[in-house]
Design a protein around this motif. Structure first.
Motif, PDB file in Angstrom:
ATOM      1  N   LEU A 123       0.826  -1.205   0.000  1.00  0.00           N
ATOM      2  CA  LEU A 123       0.000   0.000   0.000  1.00  0.00           C
ATOM      3  C   LEU A 123       0.866   1.263   0.000  1.00  0.00           C
ATOM      4  O   LEU A 123       0.682   2.148  -0.842  1.00  0.00           O
ATOM      5  N   ILE A 124       1.814   1.328   0.926  1.00  0.00           N
ATOM      6  CA  ILE A 124       2.599   2.570   0.995  1.00  0.00           C
ATOM      7  C   ILE A 124       3.411   2.785  -0.281  1.00  0.00           C
ATOM      8  O   ILE A 124       3.587   3.916  -0.727  1.00  0.00           O
ATOM      9  N   HIS A 125       3.871   1.701  -0.872  1.00  0.00           N
ATOM     10  CA  HIS A 125       4.682   1.867  -2.089  1.00  0.00           C
ATOM     11  C   HIS A 125       3.824   2.233  -3.300  1.00  0.00           C
ATOM     12  O   HIS A 125       4.262   2.988  -4.166  1.00  0.00           O
ATOM     13  N   ALA A 126       2.605   1.727  -3.340  1.00  0.00           N
ATOM     14  CA  ALA A 126       1.697   2.155  -4.420  1.00  0.00           C
ATOM     15  C   ALA A 126       1.426   3.647  -4.279  1.00  0.00           C
ATOM     16  O   ALA A 126       1.434   4.394  -5.258  1.00  0.00           O
ATOM     17  N   LEU A 127       1.224   4.087  -3.034  1.00  0.00           N
ATOM     18  CA  LEU A 127       0.898   5.500  -2.802  1.00  0.00           C
ATOM     19  C   LEU A 127       2.073   6.398  -3.169  1.00  0.00           C
ATOM     20  O   LEU A 127       1.902   7.453  -3.780  1.00  0.00           O
ATOM     21  N   ARG A 128       3.276   5.996  -2.796  1.00  0.00           N
ATOM     22  CA  ARG A 128       4.414   6.862  -3.101  1.00  0.00           C
ATOM     23  C   ARG A 128       4.715   6.858  -4.596  1.00  0.00           C
ATOM     24  O   ARG A 128       5.126   7.857  -5.164  1.00  0.00           O
ATOM     25  N   ARG A 129       4.473   5.713  -5.272  1.00  0.00           N
ATOM     26  CA  ARG A 129       4.745   5.649  -6.714  1.00  0.00           C
ATOM     27  C   ARG A 129       3.736   6.439  -7.520  1.00  0.00           C
ATOM     28  O   ARG A 129       4.017   6.919  -8.594  1.00  0.00           O
ATOM     29  N   ASN A 130       2.492   6.438  -7.011  1.00  0.00           N
ATOM     30  CA  ASN A 130       1.441   7.169  -7.718  1.00  0.00           C
ATOM     31  C   ASN A 130       1.046   6.500  -9.031  1.00  0.00           C
ATOM     32  O   ASN A 130       0.999   7.134 -10.090  1.00  0.00           O
ATOM     33  N   VAL A 131       0.790   5.195  -8.950  1.00  0.00           N
ATOM     34  CA  VAL A 131       0.259   4.475 -10.109  1.00  0.00           C
ATOM     35  C   VAL A 131      -1.211   4.874 -10.263  1.00  0.00           C
ATOM     36  O   VAL A 131      -1.880   5.165  -9.266  1.00  0.00           O
ATOM     37  N   ASN A 132      -1.727   4.891 -11.474  1.00  0.00           N
ATOM     38  CA  ASN A 132      -3.111   5.329 -11.659  1.00  0.00           C
ATOM     39  C   ASN A 132      -4.104   4.271 -11.165  1.00  0.00           C
ATOM     40  O   ASN A 132      -4.609   3.458 -11.935  1.00  0.00           O
ATOM     41  N   LEU A 133      -4.333   4.267  -9.857  1.00  0.00           N
ATOM     42  CA  LEU A 133      -5.227   3.296  -9.221  1.00  0.00           C
ATOM     43  C   LEU A 133      -6.204   4.044  -8.326  1.00  0.00           C
ATOM     44  O   LEU A 133      -5.850   5.068  -7.741  1.00  0.00           O
ATOM     45  N   ASN A 134      -7.388   3.495  -8.191  1.00  0.00           N
ATOM     46  CA  ASN A 134      -8.336   3.990  -7.191  1.00  0.00           C
ATOM     47  C   ASN A 134      -8.444   2.936  -6.106  1.00  0.00           C
ATOM     48  O   ASN A 134      -8.997   1.862  -6.337  1.00  0.00           O
ATOM     49  N   ILE A 135      -7.894   3.223  -4.949  1.00  0.00           N
ATOM     50  CA  ILE A 135      -7.901   2.235  -3.866  1.00  0.00           C
ATOM     51  C   ILE A 135      -9.040   2.565  -2.904  1.00  0.00           C
ATOM     52  O   ILE A 135      -9.054   3.640  -2.294  1.00  0.00           O
ATOM     53  N   LEU A 136      -9.986   1.646  -2.807  1.00  0.00           N
ATOM     54  CA  LEU A 136     -11.095   1.830  -1.871  1.00  0.00           C
ATOM     55  C   LEU A 136     -10.834   0.931  -0.661  1.00  0.00           C
ATOM     56  O   LEU A 136     -10.846  -0.293  -0.775  1.00  0.00           O
ATOM     57  N   GLY A 180       1.405  10.318   5.079  1.00  0.00           N
ATOM     58  CA  GLY A 180       2.825  10.115   5.384  1.00  0.00           C
ATOM     59  C   GLY A 180       3.571   9.532   4.202  1.00  0.00           C
ATOM     60  O   GLY A 180       4.750   9.807   4.003  1.00  0.00           O
ATOM     61  N   ALA A 181       2.870   8.707   3.430  1.00  0.00           N
ATOM     62  CA  ALA A 181       3.484   8.115   2.230  1.00  0.00           C
ATOM     63  C   ALA A 181       3.417   9.092   1.054  1.00  0.00           C
ATOM     64  O   ALA A 181       3.765   8.745  -0.063  1.00  0.00           O
ATOM     65  N   GLU A 182       2.943  10.295   1.314  1.00  0.00           N
ATOM     66  CA  GLU A 182       2.832  11.354   0.312  1.00  0.00           C
ATOM     67  C   GLU A 182       1.910  10.992  -0.849  1.00  0.00           C
ATOM     68  O   GLU A 182       2.202  11.272  -2.018  1.00  0.00           O
ATOM     69  N   ALA A 183       0.802  10.352  -0.499  1.00  0.00           N
ATOM     70  CA  ALA A 183      -0.203  10.060  -1.514  1.00  0.00           C
ATOM     71  C   ALA A 183      -0.763  11.368  -2.067  1.00  0.00           C
ATOM     72  O   ALA A 183      -0.910  12.347  -1.342  1.00  0.00           O
ATOM     73  N   GLY A 184      -1.084  11.344  -3.348  1.00  0.00           N
ATOM     74  CA  GLY A 184      -1.572  12.557  -3.999  1.00  0.00           C
ATOM     75  C   GLY A 184      -3.049  12.812  -3.725  1.00  0.00           C
ATOM     76  O   GLY A 184      -3.495  13.962  -3.729  1.00  0.00           O
ATOM     77  N   PHE A 185      -3.795  11.738  -3.520  1.00  0.00           N
ATOM     78  CA  PHE A 185      -5.229  11.906  -3.275  1.00  0.00           C
ATOM     79  C   PHE A 185      -5.634  11.043  -2.090  1.00  0.00           C
ATOM     80  O   PHE A 185      -5.474   9.819  -2.117  1.00  0.00           O
ATOM     81  N   VAL A 186      -6.152  11.701  -1.045  1.00  0.00           N
ATOM     82  CA  VAL A 186      -6.522  10.979   0.175  1.00  0.00           C
ATOM     83  C   VAL A 186      -7.873  11.488   0.647  1.00  0.00           C
ATOM     84  O   VAL A 186      -8.048  12.704   0.817  1.00  0.00           O
ATOM     85  N   ALA A 187      -8.797  10.570   0.838  1.00  0.00           N
ATOM     86  CA  ALA A 187     -10.135  10.989   1.254  1.00  0.00           C
ATOM     87  C   ALA A 187     -10.751   9.958   2.186  1.00  0.00           C
ATOM     88  O   ALA A 187     -10.298   8.817   2.270  1.00  0.00           O
ATOM     89  N   ARG A 188     -11.779  10.429   2.897  1.00  0.00           N
ATOM     90  CA  ARG A 188     -12.521   9.509   3.779  1.00  0.00           C
ATOM     91  C   ARG A 188     -14.003   9.734   3.555  1.00  0.00           C
ATOM     92  O   ARG A 188     -14.461  10.873   3.387  1.00  0.00           O
TER      93      ARG A 188
END
Lengths: 354, 614
Positions: A123-136, A180-188
């Protein structure tokens, strides 16, 4: 402006669109849904199924990838392409898929155990890489499929089958972790508020790069009422902080009206609305390139739901990994010409024997 | 002074020095010169896992052995004819392998009291009688190099570092190697530091000139080019051949290559090589861990790429669950295991064949996976294509079992004609295959038992796959007992039915009673040993397994037609266990796990013993 920048904010730009009108029905598979009656997953499934037609994408270019857990059955119930994988690994599998197929809209469905425990690294590595994914990320703060052990988001002291004297470990806050992983899009968002859920999904899919959407989801069997305070009409408005871009952060009604301002100790703090001047109230800026304030907001829901921000904490554009990877592939071919196998094998020192 | 030139048919040289002395580079360059000259050759690099072990110590010794000849050879050779020892540690670590009478070229500058003490020499072996049974050439390589570079504006340290090129020049003179390519190489390698480039070239030439003028060497040697099959040749290592094979598989299948990998010795060079070839549409993904490496590869396969992951034993252990997912979702996937000494971290830079049973059985559930093992460094190219062929045709993960010896070893390779490469193209499913226009993702091809492969983006064929047991045909989740039994057997039958070629036996007279069987990288030493035994007049047959799963259909018949079957393996008898269980044949194992390949002489003696015991 490079082609990378031009894609920012356009999460669906490369996905083929359909001319045919779609309805919720088009996205229902023929499989019988088998969650426990009353599970929050039903509401999320219905919200997603009724949201997808709005995207106007070709159904065959949408893929749902999941790991293991109750939520990870999700792909079976959607009439798109789907891959129900193994525990914790969905972000890795989805990364390979999205990076090699920029024409696909790839969703990852995961839970608090799947994403934050066994799959935390991915998860943290996907977030830092910024692959075009929508993680729910369906967060119910419990292990459901293994029948009721505490999870990495369970509160300290949680009494469960594996912690009869109370759990000892401090929970993760998924929003803080993602920031913290510097994700570009974070929501709740929350399972019971379809309108809010869909509005967040709308923004998440429009974002190009990895978007993480935490969805508070009720497990009525093993952790019923975990988010009751956020649903109870008597109190919900007094504790829910609805983050809206460009708006002062205020919540609650009447005497309980509160506001968020910068704290003199760093971070942010909640104060009575009546005790603070308008100019002091923090205006939410989800596009702030510095994630510090978003992180501070994410800490407001600790320790236990006195006030809980929901909505989009952060939405910042930066080039997506898959696009950069494909640009390198294209640039290599453009620079040196498309690869010829015989040239490759004969490159370097060779000699002929006749 | 004209020196005598003596003809030899083959030579084994070992360059040995400290890890920082550049022995691998020196060996590589001598190999390139030798390949250019047209000798057949085989190499064995041997280096510590530590990047820089303490200087001058035994654990810090790095060596590179090269065997070259005027005829075809099969191994890097057992015992060096020449040892280049750059320091006392290199001498001490390698002297045991050196037969009496061999040449030792020692760098006297490094034989200081302190360096001698470091490795436990009481006195200087170059000055006492302890090396009297060898031909010692005491050469002050460092000071000669520094002297030759006096006019250059470089530091003393940089001048000293060029001593490996001085040694290379000397050896190039000694064996009459062509030098142009090395000069070119040095200029390219240090293109950004022209002074260093010139200095290295000067050191190289000084080494050559030293050989020509010094009295320490009275003879130089000539080894005629080998008479190999006509064609265009190049030198190639196993890892490079494997990377090229994967690119070739991508070209021949028409699918883009996606590599998901995590760095690990001795497999990392495949990742490095493939990352250079993006113009072939190759996507290389350095993942956060081994699991993500294979996960991303499987995800890419789901999307219609040729998904590959490369690793070594510890990585295969981590990838097991994902490989199982590939087995049950029946997606093509190649798992490259460059085996190294285990268990656990083991000896990362040393070779072994100990992952066979893990490759075959190291997963939960009935999880059959085809296994292909290349026999030589250049065979890694063809084995990679074969692994891809099987993966794509049968929609299955395939294990490709290389090892450290193949990975780093090199040999001349006749570059194949493009037309000779197999067509392994794939037809994705684009139309419904069920009644009433539905798509059945697990409706099998009656011949291969492979399932159809419809990739995302194909309209009308939307479907879900996953790790939960699937109903035959529809692929829907199923807990039905009979369905599970059927699916387990179908998946097994599919792998059992893979078309692999029959075993071919090398038995010149057709009347040998002893068969030597091997698999994977032991091919060279076994074949060399068999030659020796035959030269001695004895009869012995040889055969080699490239497909470990499924085994060739005639394996049992072949094994049963000999009185005795000898199976050398660099493990404790893993294939022997399988053959005994399956064919009830009392296979004789010969097993050593020293982190090194077998020596031909060693195996020849073992074969002779078996023959003599008849």
């Amino acid at each position: 402006m490079s082609s990378t920048e031009s894609l920012n904010g356009k999460g669906l730009a490369l996905i083929p669109r359909t001319d045919t009108a779609q309805t919720m029905k088009d996205f229902k598979s023929d499989q019988e849904v088998r969650w426990c009656p009353g599970c929050g997953d039903y509401a999320i499934l219905a919200a997603v199924q009724s949201f997808l037609p709005e995207l106007g994408l070709r159904r065959e270019n949408i893929v749902f990838v999941s790991g293991i857990g109750c939520s990870s059955r999700f792909p079976y119930y959607l009439n798109t392409y789907g891959f129900h994988s193994i525990h914790g690994r969905a972000p890795a599998i989805a990364t390979g898929l999205a990076a090699s197929r920029p024409d696909l809209s790839v969703f990852v469905i995961t839970g608090d155990g799947d994403a934050l425990s066994i799959g935390g690294n991915h998860l943290i590595h996907a977030l830092r890489r910024n692959v075009n994914l929508n993680i729910l990320l369906f967060n119910n703060r419990i292990y459901g499929l293994t029948k009721g052990q505490y999870s990495p988001t369970s509160e300290i002291g949680k009494i469960t089958k594996s912690t009869p004297m109370g759990s000892l470990d401090k929970p993760f806050n998924p929003i803080s972790l993602a920031l913290g992983a510097e994700a570009g899009f974070v929501a709740r968002t929350i399972d019971s508020d379809r309108k809010h859920l869909q509005s967040v999904l709308r923004e998440a899919t429009a974002h190009r790069g990895t978007s993480l959407v935490e969805i508070y989801q009720n497990c009525n069997i093993f952790n019923d009422g975990a988010f009751e305070a956020l649903k109870d009409p008597a109190v919900r408005d007094d504790i829910t902080i609805k983050l809206e871009h460009g708006q002062p952060i205020v919540f609650g009604t009447g005497e309980n009206e509160k506001a968020v301002r910068l704290s003199p100790y760093g971070g942010v703090e909640v104060v009575r609305r009546s005790e603070v001047a308008d100019s002091e109230i923090l205006v939410h800026d989800m596009h702030n390139s510095d994630p510090s304030l978003a992180f501070a907001l994410s800490r407001l829901d600790d320790p236990a739901f006195e006030h809980v921000p929901i909505g989009i904490f952060r939405s910042v554009d930066r080039p997506s990994y898959d696009h950069l990877m494909n640009e390198q592939v294209a640039a290599a071919a453009a620079e040196k010409g498309k690869g010829q196998l015989s040239d490759l094998l004969l490159a370097g020192d060779t000699w002929r024997i006749s | 002074m004209t020196k005598q030139v003596q003809q030899l048919d083959r030579v084994i040289i070992r360059f040995a020095g400290d890890s920082g002395d550049g022995m691998q580079l020196t060996g590589d360059r001598f190999t390139a010169e030798t390949a250019q000259f047209g000798n057949d050759l085989s190499t064995l690099p041997n280096f510590p896992a530590e990047i820089r072990a303490p200087a001058g110590t035994l654990p810090g010794v790095s060596s590179f052995q090269l065997h070259f000849a005027d005829h075809d050879i099969l191994t890097p050779g057992d015992a060096p004819n020449v040892l280049v020892a750059m320091n006392p540690a290199a001498l001490k670590a390698n002297l045991g392998d050196l037969p009496r009478g061999a040449d030792i070229i020692a760098n006297t500058d490094e034989f200081t009291k302190r360096n001698l003490q470091k490795v436990g020499y009481a006195g200087n072996p170059l000055e006492d009688e302890s090396l009297s049974e060898w031909r010692v050439h005491a050469v002050p390589l460092t000071s000669l190099t520094v002297g030759a570079l006096e006019g250059f504006e470089i530091s003393k340290k940089d001048a000293e570092r060029a001593k490996n090129m001085f040694a290379l020049g000397l050896l190039s003179w000694l064996y009459n190697r062509p030098t142009e390519a090395t000069v070119k190489f040095l200029k390219a390698k240090f293109a950004k530091k022209p002074t260093i480039a010139e200095a290295n070239v000067a050191a190289f030439q000084a080494g050559w000139n030293y050989g020509e003028t010094t009295e320490s060497f009275s003879v130089s040697y000539e080894i005629k080019p080998a008479r190999l099959a006509p064609g265009v040749y190049r030198n190639i290592s196993g890892n490079q051949a494997l990377a090229y094979g994967l690119i070739a598989a991508s070209v021949q299948s028409g699918l883009p290559l996606f590599l998901g990998s995590y760095p690990i010795t001795p497999a990392s060079d495949i990742l490095h090589e493939l990352s250079k070839h993006k113009r072939f549409g190759v996507r290389t993904f350095q993942a956060e861990d081994e699991i993500a490496g294979v996960g991303a590869a499987l995800g890419a396969s789901f999307g219609g790429s040729l998904g590959v992951t490369t690793t070594s034993g510890p990585g295969v252990a981590l990838k097991a669950e994902t490989v199982g997912l590939g087995v049950t979702t029946e997606l093509p996937l190649i798992i490259v295991d460059v085996q190294r000494a285990g268990p656990s971290t083991g000896m990362p830079t040393k070779t072994e064949q100990t992952d066979l049973l893990m490759a075959l059985y190291g997963r939960n559930g009935e999880s059959p996976v085809p296994v292909v093992a290349p026999a030589t460094p250049s065979d890694c190219f063809h084995a990679a294509i074969e692994a891809a062929r099987i993966a794509l045709k049968y929609r299955t993960p395939v294990m490709l079992l290389s090892d450290g010896y193949l990975a780093n070893g090199s040999e001349p390779w006749r570059v194949p004609e493009m037309d000779d490469l197999p067509d392994i193209s794939v037809d994705f499913t684009t139309e419904p295959n069920g009644d009433d226009g539905t798509y059945l993702p697990f409706k099998r091809d009656p011949e291969t038992l492979a399932r159809p492969w419809a990739v995302p983006g194909t309209a009308g064929l939307e479907h879900r796959i996953g790790g939960i047991e699937k109903a035959d045909g529809t692929g829907n989740i199923s807990y039905d007992p009979d369905n599970h039994d059927k699916m387990v057997r179908l998946r097994q039958a599919k792998i059992d039915g893979i078309d692999v070629p029959d075993l071919e036996v090398d038995d010149p007279d057709g009347d040998a009673r002893i068969l030597v069987l091997g698999w994977g990288s032991t091919y060279g030493p076994i074949a060399a040993a068999v030659r020796r035994v035959r030269k001695g007049g004895a009869k012995v047959a040889q055969t080699h397994l490239r497909h470990l799963n499924p085994l060739p259909a005639n394996t049992g018949d072949v094994l049963r037609s000999y009185d005795k079957v000898l199976l050398p393996e660099i493990n404790l008898g893993q294939l022997a266990l399988l053959l005994r269980a399956r064919y009830l044949i009392d296979v004789i194992g010969y097993n050593r796990v020293r982190g090194l390949p077998f020596k031909a002489e060693e195996l020849a003696a073992v074969i002779q013993d078996v023959i003599d015991s008849e």
